[in-house]
Design an enzyme around this catalytic site. Structure first.
Site, PDB file in Angstrom:
ATOM      1  N   ASP A 109       0.817  -1.220   0.000  1.00 18.60           N
ATOM      2  CA  ASP A 109       0.000   0.000   0.000  1.00 18.60           C
ATOM      3  C   ASP A 109       0.846   1.263   0.000  1.00 18.60           C
ATOM      4  OD1 ASP A 109      -2.511  -1.150   0.036  1.00 18.60           O
ATOM      5  OD2 ASP A 109      -2.565  -1.303   2.219  1.00 18.60           O
TER       6      ASP A 109
HETATM    7  C1  BGC Z   1       0.551   1.186   6.361  1.00 17.92           C
HETATM    8  C2  BGC Z   1       0.196  -0.015   5.535  1.00 17.92           C
HETATM    9  C3  BGC Z   1      -1.285  -0.103   5.382  1.00 17.92           C
HETATM   10  C4  BGC Z   1      -1.830   1.207   4.826  1.00 17.92           C
HETATM   11  C5  BGC Z   1      -3.314   1.209   4.624  1.00 17.92           C
HETATM   12  C6  BGC Z   1      -0.085   2.433   5.785  1.00 17.92           C
HETATM   13  O1  BGC Z   1       0.182   3.513   6.609  1.00 17.92           O
HETATM   14  O2  BGC Z   1       1.954   1.321   6.416  1.00 17.92           O
HETATM   15  O3  BGC Z   1       0.722  -1.192   6.120  1.00 17.92           O
HETATM   16  O4  BGC Z   1      -1.613  -1.163   4.535  1.00 17.92           O
HETATM   17  O5  BGC Z   1      -1.463   2.272   5.670  1.00 17.92           O
HETATM   18  O6  BGC Z   1      -4.037   1.406   5.744  1.00 17.92           O
HETATM   19  C1  NOJ Z   2      -1.394  -3.786   5.555  1.00 19.68           C
HETATM   20  C2  NOJ Z   2      -2.599  -3.899   4.699  1.00 19.68           C
HETATM   21  O1  NOJ Z   2      -3.687  -4.352   5.455  1.00 19.68           O
HETATM   22  C3  NOJ Z   2      -2.375  -4.836   3.542  1.00 19.68           C
HETATM   23  O2  NOJ Z   2      -3.496  -4.844   2.719  1.00 19.68           O
HETATM   24  C4  NOJ Z   2      -1.159  -4.415   2.798  1.00 19.68           C
HETATM   25  O3  NOJ Z   2      -0.978  -5.309   1.743  1.00 19.68           O
HETATM   26  C5  NOJ Z   2       0.053  -4.350   3.696  1.00 19.68           C
HETATM   27  N1  NOJ Z   2      -0.215  -3.512   4.797  1.00 19.68           N
HETATM   28  C6  NOJ Z   2       1.304  -3.865   2.990  1.00 19.68           C
HETATM   29  O4  NOJ Z   2       1.237  -2.499   2.704  1.00 19.68           O
END
Ligand code: BGC
Ligand code: NOJ
Length: 813
Positions: free
Chosen positions: A487
Site C-alpha cells: 500500500d
Molecule cells: C501502512 C500499511 C497499510 C496502509 C493502509 C499504511 O500507513 O503502512 O501497512 O496497509 O497504511 O491502511
Molecule cells: C497492511 C494492509 O492491510 C495490507 O493490505 C497491505 O498489503 C500491507 N499492509 C502492505 O502495505
C-alpha cells in the site's frame, strides 16, 4: 543472546497462553466473540466491546494511546478493609499475592489473589448471543470471615467510536441511562434514530450503583482510585449527559472456605421501530429480559461456555498434526488457526494497533484471510466471497475496503489498487478446492451493491483477470495504479503535502507508466489457477485465452523484469527501475521475489534459484527477511509512503511478516526444504516466544504484521500484532507447502517440503465428508513423494482421490 525475561508460557493441553506477570512489555490481548458481538480484552482486563462494527456500534469506550497504556476496560474493584484491588492488577495496581491470565480460544480467565481472597473472572461471548459474560468467582481462602465490597465498572461509548472521541459539544449532553433492579441500561440516542441499546447486568441483588462517571470516579481521581470505591460508598448516580458508565455495588460476605459466583452480562439489543418504547422515554426491555434469563445462573453460563469450547474442539479437529516438535504442533494445531479465525472476523479493523474507526474489511485482506479459515467454516467463507465481490466495479476494479455493518464499499478509502481484483480468484479457488462447491460460481453478484447489475461470480473472476490485462504498461507488465499489495509503494502520488494521506490522495495520473512485478507474479499464479478452473468447467476457449495472457506475462517478466540476480520490483512514473542493482537504495524487494518464485517464472533458466539465494543474501537477518534492502534513508517523493518510514520500520525494510511466507512457498516449490524451514522458524511465534519475549514486546502466541528489521533502531521489536495477513499466509504455507497437505478439486494433493532433519509425522485432515489419517515418512528427503498408499492400495501420482469416509494414508518420500 542471554535468556530474556519471561512473562508467561504455553499450556498446550488447555490451548491457553498463561501470563504470570501482569506487567507485560505491551498489553497482551485476546479476542472474544465469533460472529456478531465482539470484545478485545487485555491481560489486565482492558479493552472494549462492539456489535459487528467497531466504528458504528462501539458499546464500551476505549482510549487508544493512553497514559498509562491500556487504561479503561471492564474492571472489578474489591474493597477488603482498607485494601482495594483488582483481579487483573489494573487499574489499582495493588500488588497481588498471585496473578494469572489465561488467554484461550475465544475466552480469557483472569485470576488474582489478595489477603486470602481469590477472584477469578471468566470472560467470553456465548455462541449466537449478543453479550459478553463475565463470570466472577470470589473465594475466601483465609480463616476469617470476609466482608467485601465489590464494584463493577464499564464505561459506555456513545456508539459511533469516531464521533465519540471528537464531537464533545454534542456528546456531553446526549448520554442517557435507565436503571431497573440490577440492570443498568445505556440508551443514548435511542430517543431518536437508534433502535439499539446496551445493558450491564448482574444476577444478584445490588446495594447501590453508579452511572455518572465523574460522580463515581471524582473529577480529580482516576480509574485507579475512584472516589466511590475508595470510600466504599456508591453514589446511586443517574447520568444525564456527560459520560455515562455502569457500576454495580454489591456487599459480599464470605465464610472461611466459602465461594460465590456472580454472572455479569454486558448485552446489546435491537428493537423494531414500532416496538422501541414501553412508555414515553422508557425503553422496551423485553429482549433484554429474555437474554438475561438465558444466562442468569452459573449452570446456564457453564453450559454456554462448554458449547463454546466444543465449537473450538470441532474447529481444531479439522487439521491436526503430530510431529513431536511441540513448538511446531502448537502453532499449527492451535494458535495459527485461532489467529486466522480472528483475522477473518476482524480483517484489519480493531486491535491495539488498529483503532476500529479507520478501516473496515479489505478487499485483498479478506480474500487472503479466508484462505486461513475456509477449512473451518466454509459457509462463512462462501458468504464472505459474495460480500467482497458485491463491492466490485463493472471494469473489475474494486473498493479497497467495505464496512462490515453495511457491507458497502467505503468511499473514504477509495480504490485503484491494481492487485485487488486478482485476490478474488485466490480466495474463490481456495474455497472451491476445499469444498468442491462449484455452485458458488453461478451465484448472481451485483456490482457496487447496485440491484439490477448482477452477473455470475464466475463473470466477476473473469473481469478480475481482464482488469490486469486491460491495464498493462510500456513493458507489458501490470500498471500499479494507486499501489499493489504494498500500500505504500505509491508511484503515481507525488505528495509534498503533509496533510494528505498517501492512501487516498488523488493520483497524478491513473494510466501512466508505473508497473508492478508483484502484480505480474500474482497474475501468473492466479492466472494458472484460473486456467485450471476454466478447464475443470469445460470452458476451453477461456482457458486458452487466459493461458496466452499468462504466457505473455511470463515472457514480459523474463524480458523486462529481471535484474540479473533477482526480479525487479517495479517501474516508476518515469519508467525508471525500482528494486534494481542500479538503484542507490532499496536495490532488492521481497514482494516480487516472493510472487515471481511462487509463479516459478524462469525457473528453467535459474532465475528462481538465484532470486531465492538473493533473499538469503540481502534480505534475511536474525528475525526474518526484511522487505527491501538497503532501507531508504530519505524521502523520495516519486515513491510515496514507503520512503516516509524511518529505516527498518514497516514498509521501509521492516520484516513484514506477511510476505516472508511468499518466499518460503517459493523455496518449497523449488524443493529447498532446509531454507524454507529456517525462514519459517524465524517468524514462528513459538520460536520467538522462547527467545525474545522482552525484545519482541507484543503477544508471543500470534504473529505480528511487522518486526523491526536489521536497519532499525531496535531490530526484533514486534508491532501491529494480531490483524495481519501473516496469519493466513503462515497457515497456507505450513499446512499446504511444508507439511504438504493441499486441497485440490478432486482430492488432496500430498507434496511436503521439509528440512532434512524432519522425522515421521501424522496429519489428521477432515476434508468434505472424508477423514484422512496421513502419515509421512520423509526419510531425510526435503522434497519428492515416492509412493502413496491409500487404505492399503498404491495411488498413482500425488493426489489422493476424494472419497467420503475414513481413510489411512502412508506417504514415503
Ligand atoms: C501502512 C500499511 C497499510 C496502509 C493502509 C499504511 O500507513 O503502512 O501497512 O496497509 O497504511 O491502511
Ligand atoms: C497492511 C494492509 O492491510 C495490507 O493490505 C497491505 O498489503 C500491507 N499492509 C502492505 O502495505
Amino acid at each position: 543472546m542471554e535468556q530474556q525475561k519471561r512473562y508467561g508460557h504455553f499450556d498446550d493441553q488447555h490451548r491457553e497462553y498463561v501470563i504470570t506477570d501482569p506487567q507485560t512489555p505491551w498489553p497482551w490481548i485476546n479476542y472474544l466473540g465469533n460472529e456478531d458481538f465482539f470484545s478485545l480484552i487485555s491481560n489486565t482486563a482492558g479493552g472494549y466491546s462492539f456489535y459487528k462494527d467497531a466504528k458504528f456500534r462501539r458499546i464500551t469506550r476505549y482510549r487508544y494511546n493512553n497514559v498509562p497504556m491500556d487504561n479503561g476496560g471492564r474492571y472489578f474493584y474489591i474493597k477488603d478493609g482498607d485494601t482495594v484491588w483488582n483481579p487483573g492488577w489494573k487499574p489499582c495496581k495493588t500488588p497481588l499475592d498471585f496473578y494469572e491470565c489465561r488467554h484461550g480460544m475465544s475466552y480469557t480467565r483472569i485470576t488474582g489473589k489478595k489477603n486470602g481472597v481469590e477472584a477469578s473472572v471468566l470472560f467470553f461471548v456465548p455462541l449466537k448471543k449478543w453479550c459478553e459474560v463475565q463470570k466472577l468467582t470470589l473465594k475466601n481462602e483465609s480463616k476469617e470471615v470476609k466482608q467485601l465490597k465489590l464494584f463493577s465498572f464499564e464505561e459506555w461509548c456513545l456508539w459511533n467510536a469516531a464521533t465519540d472521541m471528537e464531537n464533545f459539544q454534542r456528546n456531553f449532553s446526549t448520554g442517557e441511562v435507565e436503571i431497573e433492579g440490577s440492570t443498568i441500561y445505556h440508551k443514548t440516542e435511542y430517543r431518536e434514530r437508534r433502535n439499539h441499546y446496551a445493558f450491564y447486568h448482574v444476577n444478584a441483588p445490588i446495594q447501590g450503583f453508579d452511572t455518572d462517571r465523574e460522580t463515581f470516579v471524582g473529577l480529580y481521581n482516576e480509574f485507579a482510585d475512584p472516589q466511590a470505591v475508595m470510600e466504599g460508598k456508591p453514589r446511586n448516580s443517574h447520568a444525564h449527559g456527560w459520560s455515562p458508565i455502569a457500576s454495580h455495588y454489591i456487599e459480599v460476605t464470605l465464610q472461611p472456605g466459602e465461594s460465590k459466583d456472580f454472572v455479569f452480562l454486558l448485552g446489546y439489543i435491537e428493537n423494531e421501530q414500532d416496538e422501541k418504547f414501553e412508555a414515553l422515554q422508557v425503553i422496551n426491555k423485553k429482549k433484554a429480559h429474555a437474554l438475561i434469563a438465558e444466562l442468569d445462573t452459573t449452570e446456564k453460563v457453564d453450559k454456554a461456555f462448554a458449547e463454546l469450547c466444543a465449537l473450538w474442539d470441532n474447529l481444531l479437529n479439522i487439521y491436526k498434526v503430530r510431529t513431536g516438535n511441540d513448538k511446531l504442533d502448537r502453532m499449527v494445531n492451535i494458535w495459527n488457526q485461532y489467529q486466522c479465525m480472528v483475522t477473518f472476523n476482524f480483517s484489519r479493523s480493531a486491535s491495539f494497533f488498529e483503532s476500529g474507526v479507520g478501516r473496515g474489511m479489505g478487499f485483498r485482506d479478506s480474500n487472503q484471510d479466508l484462505v486461513g479459515f475456509v477449512h473451518q467454516i466454509p459457509p462463512r467463507a462462501r458468504q464472505r466471497i459474495i460480500d467482497i465481490a458485491s463491492t466490485q466495479f463493472p471494469d473489475g476494479g474494486c473498493y479497497h475496503q467495505y464496512q462490515p455493518l453495511t457491507k458497502r464499499g467505503n468511499n473514504d478509502i477509495g480504490g485503484g489498487f491494481n492487485d485487488d481484483p486478482c485476490w478474488l480468484i485466490f480466495g474463490t479457488v481456495a474455497y472451491i478446492k476445499e469444498t468442491g462447491d462449484f455452485s458458488i460460481l453461478d451465484e448472481m453478484v451485483p456490482f457496487d451493491n447496485q440491484p439490477g447489475t448482477e452477473v455470475t461470480l464466475f463473470e466477476h473472476l473473469k473481469i478480475s483477470m481482464n482488469h490486469v490485462i486491460n491495464n498493462l504498461g510500456p513493458h507489458l507488465l501490470p500498471l500499479i495504479g494507486r499501489a499493489d499489495w504494498n500500500d505504500c509503494l505509491n508511484l503515481n502520488c507525488f505528495s509534498w503535502d503533509p496533510n494528505e494521506s498517501f492512501q487516498t490522495t488523488e493520483n497524478v495520473s491513473e494510466g501512466t507508466k508505473a508497473e508492478s512485478l508483484m502484480i505480474a507474479g500474482l497474475f501468473v499464479v492466479t492466472g494458472k489457477d484460473y486456467v485450471a478452473l476454466c478447464k475443470k468447467l469445460g470452458k476451453t476457449d477461456e482457458a486458452a485465452r487466459m493461458q496466452k495472457a499468462v504466457d505473455a506475462m511470463i515472457a514480459a517478466v523474463k524480458k523486462d523484469g529481471w535484474d540479473g540476480e533477482w526480479y525487479l520490483r517495479a517501474y516508476d512514473f518515469y519508467g525508471r527501475k525500482i528494486g534494481s542493482n542500479e538503484c542507490d537504495e532499496a536495490k532488492i524487494f521481497i514482494e516480487s521475489q516472493g510472487w515471481c518464485t511462487m509463479a516459478e517464472i524462469g525457473a528453467e533458466d535459474g532465475m528462481v534459484a538465484k532470486s531465492l539465494d538473493s533473499c538469503k543474501k540481502y534480505l534475511e537477518c536474525e528475525h526474518g527477511m526484511v522487505l527491501n534492502n538497503p532501507a531508504f534513508s530519505k524521502y523520495i517523493y516519486e515513491y510515496g509512503e514507503i520512503s516516509s518510514y524511518p529505516e527498518g520500520y514497516k514498509e521501509n525494510a521492516g520484516i513484514f511478516c506477511h510476505n516472508n511466507p511468499w518466499v518460503i512457498i517459493g523455496e518449497c516449490l523449488a524443493g529447498r526444504g532446509n531454507d524454507a524451514w529456517s525462514h519459517y522458524a524465524k517468524i514462528l511465534p513459538s520460536y520467538v516466544e522462547e527467545k525474545y519475549q522482552t525484545l519482541h514486546k507484543v503477544e508471543p502466541y500470534v504473529n505480528c504484521q511487522m518486526v523491526a528489521g536489521k536497519d532499525a533502531f531496535k531490530p526484533g521489536e514486534g508491532k501491529n500484532s494480531w490483524l495481519t495477513g501473516t496469519a493466513a499466509w503462515m497457515w497456507y504455507t505450513v499446512s499446504e507447502f511444508i507439511l504438504g497437505i493441499k486441497p485440490d478439486y478432486d482430492g488432496i494433493r500430498i507434496d511436503p517440503c521439509l528440512p532434512e532433519t524432519a522425522t515421521d509425522y501424522t496429519v489428521n485432515r477432515k476434508f468434505r465428508e472424508a477423514d484422512y489419517e496421513i502419515t509421512i515418512h520423509p526419510n531425510g528427503q526435503q522434497k519428492g513423494v515416492k509412493s502413496i498408499v491409500l487404505d492399503g492400495k498404491n495411488v498413482d501420482g500425488t493426489v489422493i482421490p476424494y472419497a467420503p469416509g475414513k481413510h489411512v494414508v502412508e506417504v514415503t518420500m
